[in-house]
Design an enzyme around this catalytic site. Structure first.
Site, short mmCIF file in Angstrom:
data_model
loop_
_atom_site.label_atom_id
_atom_site.label_comp_id
_atom_site.label_asym_id
_atom_site.label_seq_id
_atom_site.Cartn_x
_atom_site.Cartn_y
_atom_site.Cartn_z
N ASP A 109 29.16 -33.56 -82.63
CA ASP A 109 28.31 -34.68 -82.99
C ASP A 109 27.62 -35.18 -81.71
O ASP A 109 27.97 -34.78 -80.59
CB ASP A 109 29.09 -35.80 -83.70
CG ASP A 109 28.16 -36.67 -84.55
OD1 ASP A 109 26.94 -36.64 -84.35
OD2 ASP A 109 28.67 -37.39 -85.43
C1 BGC Z 1 25.70 -38.79 -86.52
C2 BGC Z 1 25.59 -37.46 -87.22
C3 BGC Z 1 24.18 -36.94 -87.15
C4 BGC Z 1 23.77 -36.85 -85.69
C5 BGC Z 1 22.39 -36.28 -85.49
C6 BGC Z 1 25.08 -38.75 -85.13
O1 BGC Z 1 24.99 -40.02 -84.59
O2 BGC Z 1 27.05 -39.16 -86.44
O3 BGC Z 1 26.01 -37.59 -88.56
O4 BGC Z 1 24.09 -35.69 -87.77
O5 BGC Z 1 23.82 -38.14 -85.14
O6 BGC Z 1 21.40 -37.15 -85.90
#
Ligand code: BGC
Length: 733
Positions: free
Chosen positions: A280
């Site tokens: 993530d």
């Molecule tokens: C979130 C994810 C997301 C990623 C990319 C993160 O802050 O937890 O769910 O896919 O950002 O945007």
């Protein structure tokens, strides 16, 4: 008491790595191509494949591409930019390895569907699969190859804002939704230009954040992990998910993005996953904050060793991997292993043969008629009728005056929910629009009454006066889109701002009142549940929200949604979920020393699986194919469902089991089957479920999947509380 010596019926088959057709991502011809490409890559080029940046968040992305230092971008959202960057990768780099573009296509691309929690309320995986298919088609036409979805985190705490993004509290329903979405995004062939790679997230147990506070610590038993949080991920892997995202949270003392046990032991060795794992956003960098890495270099080391293949926005791999390999801290095989996985997915997607996206394709796909029609169908099916006293709903279309009141009535933006990708407010039908469209604008009165969050009550008087002139008041209240989703945890579950005052005052005016809820999580609405005649839970339904609500309010669609998550009476009951353990002192109203509260009921306001219809279904004639079966045997359970009401309608028939005595405590009920059926008035059908080792087993003390001999109960019914009940026994061979 069970005979323990017979207890351990270990079902080895369930432990073998999954090698089902869909789940196997290796293809001999692709592996051969990787065998040829890898040795030609420099160490820098290899590490580049493991680096992902957000476009616009990194200086000079073009130069990074040219140097082979980045293999993927997120947040490239238009086809022109995608093709321009891709041209640099394939034409201006030494080996011409294409980039992979990822985006958060969570519940639609431009055609925004209901939020995932609402999609789960349809209990209709076929429909959810079709919506994911459409989202993929639209996203692919904009140059997206890969979505960071489905979010398959089980969530039992509605304070957690991200409950909106998943399928709710139950692992069985969650697994069904996970499978459907992966199949929808990926289709039969990832190389098809209209499919995109899926990325089930956030691996794993992110939804168990303490106190429902986003990013918070998770400390749960391995049983809880395996029986509650892992099943949707496993289902997604079995369905062929090409990638997985490792989560932010600390899991039992080892952050999920440095967790060898979950990322390698379970994911790779037990399940045989061959795709790649992306972290993530900066989850690798955050290993320093977690306190398991003393530097970004350490963080890179721990993450790669655990099995995180691609670093999203952490810059840890970018800055440190080459150097660590040169110094001998990281074996080059670790890098090769991860690069192979990334290249495998790029080959599977056909990016080497077809790196560019035809810019004209979006004209055919974006907001296509069929997409909007399917969005309407899903929006209707996601609506849950929570209360309908005296048949207040459906409303007659010839009412002289209808008052539509509330801060969300004339609102479009908030109906998109969180993560609405390319969604635009101008595409959305508000509830007011939907009602005007349904009965004509002349008889529809409107007042806002109050804001969503602010406590000002100045508009309430006007709203009450308006309601007095009408035959019915429809109150459209709830949360704004930014009150759920990431970093949007709430400490209260009540209607925010002055909205409850508004509801109370309008109701007190004596007009028949309907509450339409718009929200990204279960809300605590005990006053409304007690007083207001009808309650329609409409979540955030995307572009067709208002039309779907109007169809339900005026009877053009008979509601069929069922709650995928328990509604508490108050935040103080949280976490509250249907598949809890019995405890040694199950709650008893008449007995003080039992497991309950002194100042509130222990039962939820609305249970999991609950939802009403404009017709009535009678359940009868529960049949079991046998009452005794062997641990590896199979059992058929059937029940008749009859539509005894005045209208045609759909019903979600649910099957639950309970293992009454086992070597470990078991939940009081567990969903193990469901089927959505359609019955005309007077029509009857028999619904049959099959139960076998997959449905009847659990993890024993040695973490083996077993079906233990002894008594089981089984229920077939319309929700997790009311049902026909049967019994059977698993006997020792
Ligand atoms: C979130 C994810 C997301 C990623 C990319 C993160 O802050 O937890 O769910 O896919 O950002 O945007």
């Amino acid at each position: 008491m069970k005979e323990r010596r017979y207890a351990a019926w270990v079902l080895l088959a369930l432990f073998l790595p999954i090698r089902s057709f869909a789940g196997d991502l290796t293809r001999p011809e692709i592996e051969r191509k990787i065998d040829q490409l890898l040795p030609r890559m420099t160490l820098e080029e290899k590490v580049g494949q493991l680096v992902q940046y957000s476009y616009g968040r990194v200086p000079n992305p073009e130069e990074l591409i040219r140097q082979g230092m980045v293999g993927s971008f997120l947040n490239v959202r238009d086809v022109e930019t995608a093709n321009r960057l891709q041209a640099i990768a394939v034409r201006e780099t030494r080996l011409g390895i294409p980039l992979i573009f990822g985006n958060d296509v969570i519940h639609g691309c431009r055609t925004i569907f209901p939020i995932p929690l609402a999609e789960a309320a349809t209990w209709n995986p076929d429909l959810v699969r079709r919506c994911a298919r459409i989202a993929a088609r639209e996203a692919a036409s904009l140059g997206t190859h890969w979505t960071f979805a489905p979010m398959v985190d089980i969530a039992r705490d509605p304070r957690w804002g991200r409950i909106a993004e998943g399928a709710g509290e139950d692992p069985f329903l969650g697994a069904a939704m996970a499978r459907a979405k992966v199949e929808g995004f990926q289709g039969d062939d990832l190389a098809d230009p209209e499919t995109i790679a899926a990325c089930p997230k956030h691996y794993v147990a992110y939804g168990a954040a303490l106190g429902g506070r986003d990013y918070n610590t998770v400390d749960i038993s391995e049983w809880e992990l395996r029986e509650t949080y892992l099943p949707p991920f496993r289902a997604a892997v079995e369905a062929g998910a090409a990638t997985i995202m490792s989560a932010f949270n600390d899991l039992n003392g080892v952050p999920a993005s440095a967790n060898r046990f979950t990322l390698t032991r379970i994911l790779r060795e037990e399940w045989g996953f061959e795709g790649f794992v992306v972290s993530d956003w900066d989850a690798i960098g955050e290993l320093v904050n977690h306190g398991v890495a003393s530097s970004l270099e350490d963080a890179a080391f721990l993450a790669l060793r655990a099995g995180v293949d691609m670093d999203m926005m952490g810059s840890a791999y970018h800055r440190h991997l080459v150097d660590m390999v040169r110094r001998g801290r990281v074996p080059e095989e670790w890098v090769d292993r991860s690069v192979r996985r990334v290249l495998r997915v790029k080959y599977l997607l056909g990016l080497f043969d077809r790196p560019f996206t035809d810019p004209k394709r979006q004209q055919r796909t974006i907001l296509a008629r069929e997409h909007l029609d399917t969005a309407l169908q899903e929006a209707r099916e996601a609506i849950v009728l929570l209360k309908n006293e005296g048949g207040l709903l459906p409303l007659r279309k010839d009412l002289a005056r209808v008052a539509v009141i509330g801060p969300l009535a004339d609102n479009r933006t908030d109906l998109l929910g969180s993560w609405s990708m390319e969604g635009r407010a101008e595409d959305v039908i508000s509830v007011l629009d939907g009602i005007r469209e349904k009965i004509g604008p002349q008889r529809v009165l409107h007042a806002r009454g109050c804001g969503i969050k602010d406590s000002s009550t100045t508009g309430i008087e006007e709203a009450v006066a308006l309601a007095r002139q009408a035959n019915v008041a429809i109150l459209v209240v709830g949360e704004s889109a930014d009150m759920s989703g990431e970093a949007a945890s709430r400490a209260y579950l009540d209607l925010p701002g002055a909205q409850l005052d508004l509801v109370k005052r309008v109701w007190a005016a004596g007009v028949p009142t309907v509450v339409v809820l718009i929200n990204g999580r279960p809300l605590a609405i005990p006053w409304i549940a007690e007083h207001v005649g009808a309650i329609v839970e409409s979540w955030q339904l995307g572009v067709q929200h208002g039309r779907a609500v109007a169809d339900v309010l005026f009877g053009d669609y008979n509601p069929s949604g069922k709650l995928p998550v328990t509604f508490p009476r108050t935040v103080g009951q949280v976490p509250i979920y249907y598949n809890h353990k019995n405890t040694g002192r199950p709650p008893l109203a008449t007995e003080k020393y039992t497991s309950k509260y002194i100042d509130e009921d222990w039962q939820p306001l609305y249970p999991f699986g609950y939802g009403l219809s404009y017709t009535n279904f009678r359940y009868e004639n529960l049949q079991l194919s046998q009452t005794k079966l062997l641990p590896f045997g199979r059992l058929l359970v059937s029940a008749d469902v009859v539509n005894i009401g005045p209208r045609a309608g759909e019903e979600v028939v649910q099957l639950y089991i309970r293992d009454v005595v086992a070597s470990r405590t078991r939940p009081v009920r567990e969903l193990r089957g469901f089927r959505k059926i359609y019955l005309r008035p007077g029509e009857r059908t028999t619904v049959t479920f099959e139960l076998g080792p997959h449905e009847l087993g659990f993890y024993n003390g040695q973490m083996e999947w077993v079906v233990e001999p002894g008594e089981f109960r089984v229920w077939v019914g319309p929700n997790s509380v009311e049902a026909l009940e049967g019994r059977f026994e698993v006997v020792s061979p």
